[in-house]
Design an enzyme around this catalytic site. Sequence first.
Site: not given
Length: 255
Positions: A119-120, A137
């Site tokens: 994520h991200d 992340g």
Amino acid sequence: MIHPTAIISPEAKLDPSVVVGPYVVVEGAVEIGAGTKIDSHSILKGPCRIGRDNHVFSHVIIGEIPQDLKFRGEESSVEIGDRNQIREFSTIHRGTQGGGGVTRIGSDNLVMAYAHIAHDCTLGEHVILANAASLAGHVSVGDFAILGGFAVAHQFCRIGAHAFIGGFSKLSKDVPPFVMADGARARSVGLNKEGLKRRNFSSETINLLSRAFRQLVKKQGDEKVWAEFDEAAKGDAALAQMLAFIRMSERGITR
């Protein structure tokens, strides 16, 4: 062409030229651009936008919820550019509210089999993630960077443009642009000279970067040394890029 066994959400928007293979699942608001091919058994979950002329190979998962215990179902997404190759069993998770909400991948990248992009994360262009390389992340990877097989990057690490990370390396700090890092506890081992030569960097720039690597990356140069390189950077964009990256590091750099 969409295979009759594929399941396509009514929310999805696929260009008529998109090819979707057997047993593919496209769930939610997924947008796919012209010329992209999705091979068998892949799963794409929206919100997700994929550009033109990408090839998503079989058993890839894009847009699954993040492996982050803070995630509470907030809306987030994945954005992928053009002409990427995403190989078998790779996973790309969507963003979180705390990280800006978007996992973003540029164009012309090669993501090899079993790689993971959490994520991200942000990938630039012409990046290569070799087999089973994994980004935790919030990791950012600059243009033309290469991660060897099974290399892993800790949360919030930054990997600079044209950096080269050896296979099985563990990154816990930032890797400056143009630098090679390697090892179970990765250390900077040199300038990526061969990569820079292949990409037509001048010998003058390579020499400047090599000196900066020795004086600033390995030796943590003093104010006088920094001043010297700041002056040289006025006439060399690559050196200026390296200096700015080092100064912006919050985790510290890999030495």
